[in-house]
Design a protein around this motif. Structure first.
Motif, PDB file in Angstrom:
ATOM      1  N   ASN A  82      10.266   4.548  -8.350  1.00 39.33           N
ATOM      2  CA  ASN A  82       9.976   3.234  -8.898  1.00 39.33           C
ATOM      3  C   ASN A  82       8.816   3.383  -9.889  1.00 39.33           C
ATOM      4  OD1 ASN A  82       9.195   0.514  -9.321  1.00 39.33           O
ATOM      5  ND2 ASN A  82       9.924  -0.058  -7.296  1.00 39.33           N
ATOM      6  N   PRO A  83       8.987   2.986 -11.144  1.00 41.20           N
ATOM      7  CA  PRO A  83       7.900   3.160 -12.114  1.00 41.20           C
ATOM      8  C   PRO A  83       6.751   2.173 -11.914  1.00 41.20           C
ATOM      9  CG  PRO A  83       9.694   1.959 -13.127  1.00 41.20           C
ATOM     10  CD  PRO A  83      10.177   2.368 -11.760  1.00 41.20           C
ATOM     11  N   PHE A  84       6.984   1.142 -11.089  1.00 43.55           N
ATOM     12  CA  PHE A  84       5.977   0.111 -10.870  1.00 43.55           C
ATOM     13  C   PHE A  84       5.375   0.293  -9.476  1.00 43.55           C
ATOM     14  CE2 PHE A  84       9.242  -1.776 -13.687  1.00 43.55           C
ATOM     15  CZ  PHE A  84       8.482  -1.836 -14.845  1.00 43.55           C
ATOM     16  N   ASP A  85       4.124   0.671  -9.447  1.00 37.18           N
ATOM     17  CA  ASP A  85       3.447   0.979  -8.192  1.00 37.18           C
ATOM     18  C   ASP A  85       3.204  -0.295  -7.379  1.00 37.18           C
ATOM     19  OD1 ASP A  85       2.290   2.587  -6.311  1.00 37.18           O
ATOM     20  OD2 ASP A  85       0.623   3.246  -7.568  1.00 37.18           O
ATOM     21  N   VAL A 102      -2.634  -4.637  -2.541  1.00 36.61           N
ATOM     22  CA  VAL A 102      -1.923  -4.183  -1.340  1.00 36.61           C
ATOM     23  C   VAL A 102      -2.454  -2.820  -0.905  1.00 36.61           C
ATOM     24  CG1 VAL A 102       0.336  -3.586  -0.381  1.00 36.61           C
ATOM     25  CG2 VAL A 102       0.129  -5.474  -1.999  1.00 36.61           C
ATOM     26  N   LYS A 103      -2.662  -1.928  -1.869  1.00 36.12           N
ATOM     27  CA  LYS A 103      -3.213  -0.611  -1.547  1.00 36.12           C
ATOM     28  C   LYS A 103      -4.578  -0.743  -0.875  1.00 36.12           C
ATOM     29  CE  LYS A 103      -1.149   2.316  -5.127  1.00 36.12           C
ATOM     30  NZ  LYS A 103      -1.476   3.223  -6.256  1.00 36.12           N
ATOM     31  N   ARG A 104      -5.427  -1.612  -1.419  1.00 34.06           N
ATOM     32  CA  ARG A 104      -6.759  -1.785  -0.843  1.00 34.06           C
ATOM     33  C   ARG A 104      -6.677  -2.318   0.584  1.00 34.06           C
ATOM     34  NH1 ARG A 104     -10.883  -0.954  -4.129  1.00 34.06           N
ATOM     35  NH2 ARG A 104     -10.524  -0.906  -6.383  1.00 34.06           N
ATOM     36  N   ARG A 105      -5.734  -3.219   0.823  1.00 41.61           N
ATOM     37  CA  ARG A 105      -5.560  -3.765   2.177  1.00 41.61           C
ATOM     38  C   ARG A 105      -5.178  -2.665   3.159  1.00 41.61           C
ATOM     39  NH1 ARG A 105      -2.183  -7.755   0.930  1.00 41.61           N
ATOM     40  NH2 ARG A 105      -0.257  -7.113   1.961  1.00 41.61           N
ATOM     41  N   VAL A 106      -4.298  -1.757   2.721  1.00 35.95           N
ATOM     42  CA  VAL A 106      -3.880  -0.647   3.574  1.00 35.95           C
ATOM     43  C   VAL A 106      -5.063   0.283   3.856  1.00 35.95           C
ATOM     44  CG1 VAL A 106      -2.388   1.392   3.725  1.00 35.95           C
ATOM     45  CG2 VAL A 106      -1.480  -0.746   2.793  1.00 35.95           C
ATOM     46  N   VAL A 107      -5.825   0.592   2.807  1.00 38.68           N
ATOM     47  CA  VAL A 107      -6.978   1.486   2.976  1.00 38.68           C
ATOM     48  C   VAL A 107      -8.009   0.864   3.913  1.00 38.68           C
ATOM     49  CG1 VAL A 107      -8.916   2.564   1.786  1.00 38.68           C
ATOM     50  CG2 VAL A 107      -6.634   2.653   0.772  1.00 38.68           C
ATOM     51  N   GLU A 108      -8.251  -0.423   3.758  1.00 40.67           N
ATOM     52  CA  GLU A 108      -9.231  -1.096   4.620  1.00 40.67           C
ATOM     53  C   GLU A 108      -8.795  -1.051   6.080  1.00 40.67           C
ATOM     54  OE1 GLU A 108      -9.485  -4.918   2.832  1.00 40.67           O
ATOM     55  OE2 GLU A 108     -10.666  -4.213   1.112  1.00 40.67           O
ATOM     56  N   ARG A 109      -7.492  -1.248   6.310  1.00 43.10           N
ATOM     57  CA  ARG A 109      -6.988  -1.154   7.685  1.00 43.10           C
ATOM     58  C   ARG A 109      -7.157   0.260   8.220  1.00 43.10           C
ATOM     59  NH1 ARG A 109      -1.181  -4.304   6.850  1.00 43.10           N
ATOM     60  NH2 ARG A 109      -2.027  -6.412   6.569  1.00 43.10           N
ATOM     61  N   ALA A 110      -6.908   1.242   7.373  1.00 45.19           N
ATOM     62  CA  ALA A 110      -7.027   2.642   7.796  1.00 45.19           C
ATOM     63  C   ALA A 110      -8.475   2.984   8.147  1.00 45.19           C
ATOM     64  CB  ALA A 110      -6.509   3.573   6.701  1.00 45.19           C
ATOM     65  N   LYS A 138      12.240   4.258  -2.915  1.00 42.71           N
ATOM     66  CA  LYS A 138      12.804   3.803  -4.185  1.00 42.71           C
ATOM     67  C   LYS A 138      12.350   2.376  -4.498  1.00 42.71           C
ATOM     68  CE  LYS A 138      14.945   7.736  -3.861  1.00 42.71           C
ATOM     69  NZ  LYS A 138      14.439   8.928  -4.552  1.00 42.71           N
ATOM     70  N   ALA A 139      13.100   1.394  -4.051  1.00 40.14           N
ATOM     71  CA  ALA A 139      12.760   0.010  -4.378  1.00 40.14           C
ATOM     72  C   ALA A 139      11.410  -0.399  -3.816  1.00 40.14           C
ATOM     73  CB  ALA A 139      13.848  -0.928  -3.849  1.00 40.14           C
ATOM     74  N   MET A 140      11.001   0.178  -2.683  1.00 34.26           N
ATOM     75  CA  MET A 140       9.757  -0.220  -2.032  1.00 34.26           C
ATOM     76  C   MET A 140       8.539   0.510  -2.580  1.00 34.26           C
ATOM     77  SD  MET A 140      11.036  -2.474  -0.030  1.00 34.26           S
ATOM     78  CE  MET A 140      10.060  -2.931   1.385  1.00 34.26           C
ATOM     79  N   ALA A 141       8.728   1.361  -3.579  1.00 32.36           N
ATOM     80  CA  ALA A 141       7.623   1.982  -4.335  1.00 32.36           C
ATOM     81  C   ALA A 141       6.668   2.800  -3.474  1.00 32.36           C
ATOM     82  CB  ALA A 141       6.837   0.904  -5.104  1.00 32.36           C
ATOM     83  N   MET A 142       7.237   3.543  -2.491  1.00 34.18           N
ATOM     84  CA  MET A 142       6.377   4.307  -1.584  1.00 34.18           C
ATOM     85  C   MET A 142       6.851   5.746  -1.425  1.00 34.18           C
ATOM     86  SD  MET A 142       5.259   1.693   1.473  1.00 34.18           S
ATOM     87  CE  MET A 142       5.213   3.090   2.577  1.00 34.18           C
ATOM     88  N   ALA A 143       7.342   6.356  -2.490  1.00 32.43           N
ATOM     89  CA  ALA A 143       7.830   7.732  -2.395  1.00 32.43           C
ATOM     90  C   ALA A 143       6.751   8.693  -1.923  1.00 32.43           C
ATOM     91  CB  ALA A 143       8.388   8.189  -3.743  1.00 32.43           C
ATOM     92  N   LEU A 202       8.358  -7.316  -4.531  1.00 29.72           N
ATOM     93  CA  LEU A 202       9.155  -6.109  -4.759  1.00 29.72           C
ATOM     94  C   LEU A 202      10.581  -6.455  -5.164  1.00 29.72           C
ATOM     95  CD1 LEU A 202       7.799  -3.930  -1.810  1.00 29.72           C
ATOM     96  CD2 LEU A 202       7.504  -3.475  -4.255  1.00 29.72           C
ATOM     97  N   GLU A 203      11.105  -7.533  -4.612  1.00 31.75           N
ATOM     98  CA  GLU A 203      12.452  -7.970  -4.995  1.00 31.75           C
ATOM     99  C   GLU A 203      12.497  -8.373  -6.465  1.00 31.75           C
ATOM    100  OE1 GLU A 203      13.233 -11.035  -2.173  1.00 31.75           O
ATOM    101  OE2 GLU A 203      13.712  -9.634  -0.545  1.00 31.75           O
ATOM    102  N   SER A 204      11.429  -8.988  -6.965  1.00 29.06           N
ATOM    103  CA  SER A 204      11.400  -9.350  -8.383  1.00 29.06           C
ATOM    104  C   SER A 204      11.341  -8.096  -9.256  1.00 29.06           C
ATOM    105  CB  SER A 204      10.214 -10.272  -8.678  1.00 29.06           C
ATOM    106  OG  SER A 204       8.982  -9.584  -8.572  1.00 29.06           O
ATOM    107  N   VAL A 205      10.652  -7.049  -8.776  1.00 25.09           N
ATOM    108  CA  VAL A 205      10.621  -5.778  -9.496  1.00 25.09           C
ATOM    109  C   VAL A 205      12.015  -5.167  -9.537  1.00 25.09           C
ATOM    110  CG1 VAL A 205       9.764  -3.408  -9.410  1.00 25.09           C
ATOM    111  CG2 VAL A 205       8.190  -5.309  -9.029  1.00 25.09           C
TER     112      VAL A 205
END
Length: 366
Positions: free
Chosen positions: A36-39, A44-52, A217-222, A266-269
Motif C-alpha cells: 500500500n503506497p499510503f502509510d 495511529v502510529k503514535r497511538r500504537v507506540v504509546e501503548r507499547a 496490503k489494504a491495511m498498510a501493515m506489510a 482505510l476503506e477510503s484508501v
C-alpha cells in the motif's frame, strides 16, 4: 578423519526445491511488492507506540490474542473461535499445510500463482497438481473441479484475486468446489478488499472452507507481519497445533487493533487505489505493444508484445522505477507486474515505461 556431507541429512525434496526469494534492488519508485503506497496515519502510529511504551517488553505477548480475535470476528463477520492470527498469512499457510500434507498428499494449485503453495507442498512431501489458468489468464473453475475430483486431492488452494494475474475466482465457483467433496478448499484473500468480493460468508455453510487474509496490503501493515485465517472451529483447533507459541508479538497485535479501529479511513484508501488501478490500466492499454490484463487486486500484470521484458525491466530500473519481473512464471515469459502506487509513482512508472519502450525498440534494430 572421514569426510562428511551434512547436506545429505536435508530432505531431497528440500534440496531440489527453489527457494522463495526476492533480490533487493534499490529504487526511488518501488512498486514491485503490491504494498500500500499510503502509510497508516501518523496519529495511529503514535497511538500504537504509546501503548507499547506502557507495556513491559520483557513479558511475552498474549498466548491467545483474544482482543484481536474478537475484533477480527467483528470485522470479518465470523466467529472468534474460528479465527487464527499469525505472523503474516504466510505463517498460516505453512501451519495449514503442516497439518494436512503428508508424503503423497495431492494439493491442487492453479498455475501461475503465488509460488509458496507449491514450495511448501513439495517440502512436506506432497504432490502439487497444477491446473493451468484459462487462455486469458482467468480461472478455469471447471478444470479445478475436474482435477480435484480425478486426483483425489485433500487440499485445493486458490489465491483470489490471484497473484500475479489479478484474476478472481467467482464465489459461486468456490461454493461448488466446497460442495463437491470434503477436501479442503483454501481461498487466499490477500487482495480481497480491492476486489469487492469475499467468500467468508460461505464459511457458515461449508466446514471444508478455509479463508486466509493479511494486513500487508489494504491495511498498510506489510512491515509488521499480521495475517489471519478463518475456518470452522474444529478445523482451527487442529491447525492451531502447528502454530508456534507466542507467534504474534504484542506490537503487531496492537497495530492490527489500531488499523481495525481506522478501517473506515482505510476503506477510503482502497477505493482510491481501485480508481487509480483503472486509470493505470487505461494508460497501459493505450500504449502500442503493451497488453495489460484486467485486475481485481492492487497490481496489474502486463504483457510486452514486441519488446524484450527483461530489457524493459532494466530500463525502468535505470530510471529509478522498480517493478516485478515475473518472466520466470509459467506462461508469463513476456510479462511484468506493477503495483498501484501513489499518483506520483504511477506517473513516474508510465513515463518511464514509455521511454523504456522507445529505447528497447530502437535498440532492437527493428
Amino acid at each position: 578423519m572421514a569426510s562428511t556431507d551434512p547436506l545429505r541429512h536435508v530432505k531431497p525434496a528440500v534440496r531440489a526445491a527453489k527457494a522463495y526469494t526476492l533480490a533487493a534492488r534499490p529504487a526511488l519508485v518501488k512498486i514491485d511488492q503490491n504494498e500500500n503506497p499510503f502509510d497508516l496515519p501518523e496519529s495511529v502510529k503514535r497511538r500504537v507506540v504509546e501503548r507499547a511504551l506502557m507495556r513491559p517488553w520483557s513479558r511475552y505477548p498474549a498466548f491467545d490474542p483474544r482482543e484481536l480475535l474478537q475484533a477480527l470476528a467483528a470485522f470479518s463477520g465470523w466467529r472468534p473461535d474460528g479465527i487464527l492470527a499469525g505472523n503474516g498469512s504466510n505463517e498460516l499457510i505453512q501451519a495449514l499445510l503442516l497439518v494436512t500434507v503428508a508424503p503423497g498428499t495431492r494439493v491442487v494449485i492453479p498455475e501461475p500463482t503465488f509460488t509458496l503453495y507449491a514450495l511448501l507442498t513439495s517440502i512436506l512431501g506432497g504432490e502439487a497438481v497444477r491446473v493451468p489458468l484459462g487462455p486469458e489468464l482467468e480461472y478455469d473453475a471447471g478444470a479445478l473441479r475436474r482435477t480435484r475430483s480425478e486426483s483425489g486431492a485433500g487440499v485445493t488452494i486458490a489465491c483470489s484475486p490471484n497473484n500475479p494475474t489479478g484474476s478472481l475466482l467467482d464465489a459461486g465457483d468456490v461454493e461448488r468446489l466446497c460442495a463437491d467433496g470434503d477436501g479442503l478448499v483454501v481461498v487466499d484473500e490477500a487482495y480481497h478488499e480491492f476486489s469487492g468480493q469475499s467468500v467468508a460468508p460461505l464459511l457458515a455453510r461449508h466446514e471444508n472452507l478455509v479463508v486466509l487474509r493479511t494486513f500487508s496490503k489494504a491495511m498498510a501493515m506489510a512491515g509488521l507481519r499480521v495475517g489471519y485465517l478463518l475456518a470452522s472451529p474444529a478445523l482451527v483447533r487442529e491447525i492451531n497445533k502447528a502454530r508456534l507459541p507466542y507467534n504474534l508479538n504484542f506490537f503487531s497485535q496492537s497495530a492490527a487493533l489500531a488499523a481495525l479501529e481506522e478501517r473506515r479511513e482505510l476503506e477510503s484508501v482502497v477505493r482510491r487505489l481501485v480508481a487509480m488501478r483503472e486509470e493505470v490500466f487505461l494508460s497501459l492499454s493505450a500504449l502500442p505493444g503493451v497488453r495489460p490484463y484486467p485486475s481485481r487486486a492492487n497490481f496489474i500484470l502486463f504483457e510486452l508484445l514486441d519488446r524484450e521484458p527483461k530489457a524493459v525491466f532494466e530500463s525502468l530500473l535505470e530510471r529509478g522505477v522498480l517493478v516485478r519481473d515475473v518472466t520466470g512464471f509459467p506462461r508469463l515469459e513476456r510479462c511484468l507486474r506493477v503495483s498501484i502506487g501513489s499518483p506520483d509513482e504511477n506517473a513516474a512508472f508510465l513515463d518511464g515505461l514509455r521511454a523504456a519502450l522507445s529505447e528497447t525498440f530502437e535498440g532492437s534494430g527493428a
